[in-house]
Design a protein around this motif. Structure first.
Motif, PDB file in Angstrom:
ATOM      1  N   THR A  15      57.018  59.275  88.248  1.00 23.70           N
ATOM      2  CA  THR A  15      55.608  58.929  88.158  1.00 23.70           C
ATOM      3  C   THR A  15      55.378  58.044  86.942  1.00 23.70           C
ATOM      4  N   MET A  16      54.182  57.475  86.851  1.00 16.19           N
ATOM      5  CA  MET A  16      53.856  56.598  85.724  1.00 16.19           C
ATOM      6  C   MET A  16      53.927  57.333  84.388  1.00 16.19           C
ATOM      7  N   GLU A  17      53.762  58.638  84.396  1.00 15.70           N
ATOM      8  CA  GLU A  17      53.835  59.405  83.152  1.00 15.70           C
ATOM      9  C   GLU A  17      55.210  59.290  82.498  1.00 15.70           C
TER      10      GLU A  17
ATOM     11  N   LEU B 222      57.995  51.253  90.076  1.00 15.15           N
ATOM     12  CA  LEU B 222      56.819  51.978  89.594  1.00 15.15           C
ATOM     13  C   LEU B 222      55.603  51.053  89.543  1.00 15.15           C
ATOM     14  N   ASP B 223      55.805  49.841  89.029  1.00 11.16           N
ATOM     15  CA  ASP B 223      54.708  48.879  88.936  1.00 11.16           C
ATOM     16  C   ASP B 223      54.199  48.504  90.329  1.00 11.16           C
TER      17      ASP B 223
ATOM     18  N   ARG C 186      57.075  56.556  82.664  1.00 11.58           N
ATOM     19  CA  ARG C 186      57.357  55.146  82.379  1.00 11.58           C
ATOM     20  C   ARG C 186      57.747  54.887  80.928  1.00 11.58           C
TER      21      ARG C 186
ATOM     22  N   ALA D  95      52.106  51.315  91.699  1.00 11.68           N
ATOM     23  CA  ALA D  95      50.840  51.477  90.980  1.00 11.68           C
ATOM     24  C   ALA D  95      49.862  50.340  91.311  1.00 11.68           C
TER      25      ALA D  95
ATOM     26  N   LEU E 225      61.546  50.614  86.932  1.00  8.71           N
ATOM     27  CA  LEU E 225      60.266  50.217  86.354  1.00  8.71           C
ATOM     28  C   LEU E 225      59.509  49.257  87.268  1.00  8.71           C
TER      29      LEU E 225
END
Length: 63
Positions: free
Chosen positions: A25-27, A58-59, A29, A62, A55
């Motif tokens: 998750t972004m947490e 993830l981007d 990152r 998001a 990464l």
């Protein structure tokens, strides 16, 4: 023969980054960024590339 803590962490990290079913998750990152930024100093080009890919995904998720 037992491994020291550093060897164990490196072995776990290798398996973790090579996992074909990786979910994050972004947490997480900031941790992934620190690991990616640390890799070149240790000559770990493949690790840097794997983390770059994580990464980027993830981007994308998001965005």
């Amino acid at each position: 023969m037992s491994q020291d803590g550093g060897q164990v962490r490196r072995a776990v990290r290798r398996r973790h980054h090579a996992c074909t079913c990786f979910v994050t998750t972004m947490e997480v990152r900031p941790t992934l960024e620190r690991q990616r930024d640390d890799a070149p100093a240790k000559g770990q080009v493949a690790r840097e590339q794997i983390l770059d890919g994580l990464l980027a995904r993830l981007d994308e998720q998001a965005g």
